[in-house]
Write an enzyme that holds these catalytic residues in place. Structure first.
Site, PDB file in Angstrom:
ATOM      1  N   ASN A   4       0.878  -1.198   0.212  1.00 40.20           N
ATOM      2  CA  ASN A   4      -0.084  -0.061   0.034  1.00 40.20           C
ATOM      3  C   ASN A   4       0.993   1.203   0.157  1.00 40.20           C
ATOM      4  OD1 ASN A   4      -2.350  -1.505   0.097  1.00 40.20           O
ATOM      5  ND2 ASN A   4      -2.542  -1.409   2.108  1.00 40.20           N
TER       6      ASN A   4
ATOM      7  N   CYS B  55     -11.153  -5.486  -3.964  1.00 33.80           N
ATOM      8  CA  CYS B  55     -11.758  -6.373  -2.903  1.00 33.80           C
ATOM      9  C   CYS B  55     -13.263  -5.946  -2.742  1.00 33.80           C
ATOM     10  CB  CYS B  55     -11.056  -6.563  -1.642  1.00 33.80           C
ATOM     11  SG  CYS B  55      -9.632  -7.512  -1.689  1.00 33.80           S
TER      12      CYS B  55
ATOM     13  N   ARG C  54      -2.378 -11.255  -3.995  1.00 35.05           N
ATOM     14  CA  ARG C  54      -2.362  -9.800  -4.152  1.00 35.05           C
ATOM     15  C   ARG C  54      -1.643  -8.836  -3.095  1.00 35.05           C
ATOM     16  NH1 ARG C  54      -7.364  -7.430  -3.759  1.00 35.05           N
ATOM     17  NH2 ARG C  54      -6.426  -5.472  -4.204  1.00 35.05           N
TER      18      ARG C  54
ATOM     19  N   ARG D  29     -16.536   1.776  -1.927  1.00 41.01           N
ATOM     20  CA  ARG D  29     -15.454   2.674  -1.665  1.00 41.01           C
ATOM     21  C   ARG D  29     -15.165   3.587  -2.819  1.00 41.01           C
ATOM     22  NH1 ARG D  29     -10.239  -1.127  -0.448  1.00 41.01           N
ATOM     23  NH2 ARG D  29     -11.327  -2.349  -2.256  1.00 41.01           N
TER      24      ARG D  29
END
Length: 418
Positions: free
Chosen positions: A23, A117, A397, A122
Site C-alpha cells: 500500500n 476487493c 495480491r 469505496r
C-alpha cells in the site's frame, strides 16, 4: 487455480523478514508519472497488484523495469496514452491513483472506475471533488472518469470522511499544481508519509504528512529520485498474529514497530509477550489468548486491514470478544468460513460477537478478499487436521510468498495447483 493445504497444530518458531509495503509501493509507483527523470524504488514487494500497476504504466508508455531482486526503475519521459482501461483497472482499486498524476502533469486523464476487493463501497467522489476544486473539468461516462485541466490550481480541500487513496491522489496532483494546496482531515497512515517523502525527494514541497493537515506548495516540474519503500505493517501484523494464534515465538525483522502500536497493544492485552526494537518485533504467546475487544479506525487506530486476522485469533481465545468494523461495510465475509471451521461468531450490524472455542477444525474454505484470506490461513495454522484454502489469488495480491515464509517458521503449508 492454486490452493493452500495447511496442516494445523504446529507452533511457529524463528524469524521472518517483512517485505515492502504494497500500500506504499502502489502510490509511489503511480508518482513516477509526475517526473520526467528516473524514479528508482527499492524494497518493492513481488505481488500481483504490483504487476498490475506496472502493466498499467507500461500501457501508457512508462518504462517500468525491474532492478535487482526488489528494485523497480520508472521513466515517464515518453508517456503516449492517458487512459487506464477497464481490463487493467477492474481487479485493483489502487489503479485510480494514476488519475491525479496524469491530470497534474499532462492535463488530461481517462480512468476506468476501479474494482478490487468486495468489502463494501469505496467511492472516489472525494478524489473527483478535490480535483474539481483544483480546477479540473470532470465527466463521468460509460464507466470512465474523464478529467481535463490546463494546469491545476492550489485549493483548500477538506476530506469528509478521511480517505487514504483520496489523500494520496490529491497530494500527487497538488505537487505540480499552481499555488498552495491544503489538505485537511487528511489520512495520517505511514503509507501517505512514505509517498510524501518520495515526492519531496523528487523536488516537491510537502509539509505535514503524518498529521491531519498537509500543505503542498506546487512546483513546475519534478525530477529523478531514489527511494526505499517502507515495510508492510499489515504483513507484519499478520505474522505477529500467527505467532500468537499458534502459541509460538516469532521475530519479525526489517519492520517498523511504531507503525504497529495498535496491534501490539491488543496482542499484549490478549496475553502475548511483545518486545520491540528499532527494526524488529518479537512476539511470544505461551498460553491460550485472552479475549479482547477491538474497534477499527483510521491510523493510528486499529487498522481495518487487521480486523479479520484478529478475529481468527479471538476465535480460539478464552472468553467473549466484540469486534466492531467502522471503516468498511461488508467486511465480515470471512465469518461464514470461520464458522465452517468450528468458530462461534454472531454478527449484528457492524459488530461481531466472538465466543472463543478451545479448538478449530480443518475444513475446505473459500477466500473472499485479501485480508479474509489471511484470517483463514491463521485459523488453519491452529486447527486440527488439514484445511484447504481456495481462491488464494486474493492472498497473492498482498502477501509475498506467504507459504514459504510460514514454512520457514515450521508450519506445514503447501501450495497446490488444482
Amino acid at each position: 487455480m492454486d490452493q493452500l493445504h495447511i496442516r494445523g497444530g504446529l507452533p511457529l518458531q524463528g524469524s521472518v523478514r517483512i517485505s515492502g509495503a504494497k500500500n506504499a509501493a502502489l502510490p509511489c509507483i503511480a508518482a513516477g508519472l509526475l517526473s520526467d527523470g528516473e524514479v528508482r524504488l527499492a524494497n518493492v514487494p513481488r505481488l500481483r497488484d504490483i504487476e498490475t500497476i506496472c502493466r498499467l504504466l507500461r500501457h501508457m508508455g512508462v518504462a517500468a523495469e525491474p532492478a535487482g531482486v526488489e528494485g523497480l526503475t520508472l521513466s515517464a519521459r515518453s508517456v503516449s496514452r492517458f487512459e487506464a482501461p477497464y481490463d487493467l483497472v477492474r481487479t485493483m482499486r489502487a489503479s485510480v491513483l494514476v488519475l491525479g498524476p496524469l491530470v497534474a502533469r499532462f492535463g488530461r486523464a481517462r480512468v476506468s472506475l476501479p474494482g478490487g476487493c468486495a468489502i463494501g463501497p469505496r467511492p472516489i467522489n472525494l478524489h473527483l471533488a478535490g480535483l474539481q476544486q483544483m480546477g479540473a473539468e470532470i465527466d463521468l461516462s460509460e464507466g470512465y472518469v474523464e478529467a481535463k485541466a490546463r494546469r491545476l490550481r492550489g485549493a483548500r480541500i477538506v476530506f469528509d470522511p478521511v480517505t487514504v487513496t483520496g489523500t494520496e491522489n490529491l497530494l500527487m496532483a497538488a505537487a505540480l499544481a499552481e499555488g498552495t494546496t491544503v489538505l485537511e482531515n487528511a489520512a495520517r497512515e505511514p503509507e501517505v508519509q512514505d509517498l510524501a517523502a518520495l515526492l519531496n525527494t523528487m523536488g516537491a514541497r510537502v509539509r505535514g504528512a503524518g498529521t491531519d493537515t498537509i500543505t503542498v506548495e506546487g512546483v513546475p516540474t519534478l525530477g529523478p529520485a531514489d527511494h526505499r519503500i517502507i515495510a508492510d505493517r499489515i504483513e507484519a501484523g499478520t505474522f505477529a498474529a500467527a505467532a500468537a494464534i499458534t502459541r509460538g515465538e516469532v521475530t519479525l525483522t526489517d519492520c517498523v514497530p511504531e507503525h504497529l502500536e495498535a496491534v501490539q497493544a491488543k496482542l499484549r492485552e490478549a496475553g502475548a509477550e511483545v518486545t520491540a526494537s528499532p527494526a524488529s518485533l518479537r512476539v511470544r504467546m505461551g498460553a491460550r489468548p485472552a479475549a479482547v475487544n477491538v474497534q477499527t479506525a483510521p491510523y493510528p487506530g486499529f487498522a481495518t486491514d487487521m480486523q479479520a486476522q484478529l478475529m481468527a485469533l479471538m476465535s480460539v481465545a478464552e472468553g467473549r470478544s466484540v469486534i466492531t468494523e467502522t471503516v468498511f461495510e461488508n467486511r465480515f465475509m470471512h465469518v461464514n468460513e470461520l464458522l465452517r471451521m468450528g468458530a462461534n461468531i454472531t454478527i449484528a450490524g457492524r459488530a461481531a460477537l466472538v465466543r472463543g472455542v478451545p479448538r478449530l477444525r480443518g475444513a475446505p474454505v473459500m477466500a473472499t478478499d485479501l485480508r479474509a484470506s489471511a484470517s483463514l490461513v491463521l485459523a488453519a495454522l491452529v486447527a486440527d487436521g488439514t484445511t484447504v484454502v481456495h481462491r488464494i489469488y486474493h492472498l497473492d495480491r498482498g502477501y509475498e510468498t506467504i507459504e514459504r515464509k510460514l514454512s520457514g517458521l515450521g508450519a506445514d503449508v503447501r501450495r497446490v495447483r488444482a
